[in-house]
Design an enzyme around this catalytic site. Structure first.
Site, PDB file in Angstrom:
ATOM      1  N   TRP A 156     -14.775  -0.935  -2.198  1.00 49.00           N
ATOM      2  CA  TRP A 156     -15.360  -2.185  -2.795  1.00 49.00           C
ATOM      3  C   TRP A 156     -16.970  -2.150  -2.459  1.00 49.00           C
ATOM      4  CZ3 TRP A 156     -11.007  -2.856   0.612  1.00 49.00           C
ATOM      5  CH2 TRP A 156      -9.619  -3.205  -0.089  1.00 49.00           C
ATOM      6  N   HIS A 175     -13.831  -9.126  -4.402  1.00 45.30           N
ATOM      7  CA  HIS A 175     -12.204  -9.513  -4.750  1.00 45.30           C
ATOM      8  C   HIS A 175     -12.391 -11.022  -4.401  1.00 45.30           C
ATOM      9  CE1 HIS A 175     -10.944  -7.904  -0.547  1.00 45.30           C
ATOM     10  NE2 HIS A 175     -12.262  -8.444  -0.477  1.00 45.30           N
ATOM     11  N   GLN A 215     -10.568 -11.978 -11.095  1.00 41.59           N
ATOM     12  CA  GLN A 215      -9.675 -11.709 -10.473  1.00 41.59           C
ATOM     13  C   GLN A 215      -8.566 -13.036 -10.241  1.00 41.59           C
ATOM     14  OE1 GLN A 215      -9.749  -9.734  -6.667  1.00 41.59           O
ATOM     15  NE2 GLN A 215      -9.546  -7.735  -7.468  1.00 41.59           N
ATOM     16  N   VAL A 258      -3.190  -6.521   4.297  1.00 39.24           N
ATOM     17  CA  VAL A 258      -1.689  -6.797   4.188  1.00 39.24           C
ATOM     18  C   VAL A 258      -0.687  -5.769   4.897  1.00 39.24           C
ATOM     19  CG1 VAL A 258      -1.658  -8.242   2.065  1.00 39.24           C
ATOM     20  CG2 VAL A 258      -1.552  -5.654   1.914  1.00 39.24           C
ATOM     21  N   ALA A 312       0.505 -12.061   0.256  1.00 39.04           N
ATOM     22  CA  ALA A 312      -0.662 -12.424  -0.844  1.00 39.04           C
ATOM     23  C   ALA A 312      -0.523 -11.577  -1.996  1.00 39.04           C
ATOM     24  CB  ALA A 312      -1.802 -12.425  -0.005  1.00 39.04           C
TER      25      ALA A 312
HETATM   26  N1  PHE Z   1      -8.037  -7.702  -3.048  1.00 39.50           N
HETATM   27  C1  PHE Z   1      -7.349  -6.434  -3.612  1.00 39.50           C
HETATM   28  C2  PHE Z   1      -8.279  -5.839  -4.684  1.00 39.50           C
HETATM   29  O1  PHE Z   1      -9.268  -6.535  -4.875  1.00 39.50           O
HETATM   30  C3  PHE Z   1      -6.064  -7.007  -4.127  1.00 39.50           C
HETATM   31  C4  PHE Z   1      -4.982  -7.458  -3.410  1.00 39.50           C
HETATM   32  C5  PHE Z   1      -5.032  -8.814  -3.043  1.00 39.50           C
HETATM   33  C6  PHE Z   1      -4.159  -6.723  -2.752  1.00 39.50           C
HETATM   34  C7  PHE Z   1      -4.216  -9.252  -2.144  1.00 39.50           C
HETATM   35  C8  PHE Z   1      -3.163  -7.138  -1.755  1.00 39.50           C
HETATM   36  C9  PHE Z   1      -3.202  -8.815  -1.585  1.00 39.50           C
HETATM   37  O2  PHE Z   1      -8.019  -4.814  -4.898  1.00 39.50           O
END
Ligand code: PHE
Length: 345
Positions: A156, A175, A215, A258, A312
């Site tokens: 990221w 995100h 997103q 997670v 999530a």
């Molecule tokens: N935030 C992660 C992404 O941008 C996606 C994600 C969100 C994964 C929530 C798991 C739980 O790649």
């Protein structure tokens, strides 16, 4: 004398009737009723008549004067009225002309798909909330188990902004996951939210990568929420968007916030799993990342991980739109090309 007056009266009335314009009234008035006008001079001559004649002639002359004055007033009104009507006619606007058509826009493909996605989760009891696009490093990374030196930060890379005295601490969110933390800090379980919004990444831009995109984050926390609840919720979602016959597949994936983490795919609706160009011959289309919220994240916001669990997920509406509409280049979404945008009516 009386005959002369009668004759004069008929002549005056005939002339008056023949007048066609307001400006012709005054000359007529001067001619008959003015100081030196024909009727006036007759009245002046009355004094010279013998008294018996004077009465009769005087009466007729006065009646004539009164009649002509009345007729004059009436004619003047008529002509003025006619002039007004003519002016109205001249200045008339044809309000029945068709107006210039307004160019009607339509909903952007991202918005359209975003609404479909949110509707699907709202039906299942999720609430829609939003969070800031300019975010603290803490929420975007630290609170999601991604400390400063963590290699996962490479996934990221972003744009940093530098508020006074706090360099490197503020950034454009990469995100929507920071809102997991923001929502939990502000509320107690049960939690059921979806969070739509723009995200930013420092990307090498190509057909599947943009530096700005949307997103939708999802979060469900409560007692007795299991991995099976997550699979059920996300499968129901996939079928609402892509058709009731869709198969889904969950595979292990890694996201620091997670445990366990997965990615979810649907079977390719073009080839029904046989393999084609859209699915890159795999038979599967990946549509989101998900997982059970990490206990450390729960602890950080004061949720007891022995009591509360939850899941999530995060997905990209542009990617969903690309799959739904067969769009092969993500850059089309924000390059403002009407030839592209006008296809989504
Ligand atoms: N935030 C992660 C992404 O941008 C996606 C994600 C969100 C994964 C929530 C798991 C739980 O790649």
């Amino acid at each position: 004398m009386i005959d002369r007056i009668t004759e004069l009266r008929e002549q005056a009335l005939a002339e008056l009737r023949a007048l066609g314009r307001v400006e012709e009234i005054e000359p007529w008035r001067i001619k008959y009723l003015g100081k030196k006008g024909a009727v006036t001079s007759i009245l002046r001559q009355l004094g010279a008549l013998p008294p018996d004649e004077r009465r009769a002639v005087g009466q007729v002359a006065n009646e004539t004067k009164t009649l002509l004055e009345a007729q004059l007033a009436q004619k003047e009104n008529e002509l003025k009225e006619a002039a007004r009507a003519q002016a109205m006619e001249r200045e008339r606007i044809d309000v029945t002309l068709p107006g210039r058509p307004l160019a009607l826009g339509q909903v952007h493909p991202t918005t359209r798909v975003l609404r479909e996605i949110l509707d699907a989760f709202v039906i299942m009891g999720f609430q829609i909330v939003e969070g800031p696009e300019v975010e603290w490093d803490y929420y975007n990374f630290e609170a999601l188990n991604i400390p400063k030196d963590h290699p996962a930060r490479d996934m990221w890379d972003t744009f940093y902004v530098s508020p006074d005295g706090r360099p490197g601490e503020m950034l454009l969110r990469t995100h929507t996951s920071p809102n997991q933390v923001r929502v939990m800090e502000k509320t107690r379980p049960p939690v059921r939210v979806v969070v739509p919004g723009k995200c930013y990444r420092y990307e090498a831009i190509d057909p599947s990568h943009e530096s700005m995109f949307y997103q939708v984050e999802g979060l469900a926390i409560g007692t007795n929420i299991t991995f099976a609840d997550m699979k059920g919720t996300l499968s129901a979602f996939a079928r609402m968007l892509f058709g009731g016959e869709r198969k889904v597949r969950f595979r292990c994936d890694y996201f620091p916030f997670v445990e366990p983490g997965v990615d979810m795919s649907i079977d390719c609706y073009v080839c029904k799993g046989a393999g084609c160009r859209l699915c890159g011959n795999t038979g599967w289309l990946e549509i989101m990342g998900a997982g059970m919220v990490h206990p450390k994240e729960l602890e950080r916001v004061g949720y007891d991980p022995a009591v509360y669990t939850g899941f999530a997920f995060g997905l990209g509406p542009e990617r969903i739109a690309m799959l739904k509409y067969g769009i092969d280049d993500i850059r089309l979404f924000y390059s403002n090309d009407l030839r592209f945008l006008q296809q989504f009516r």
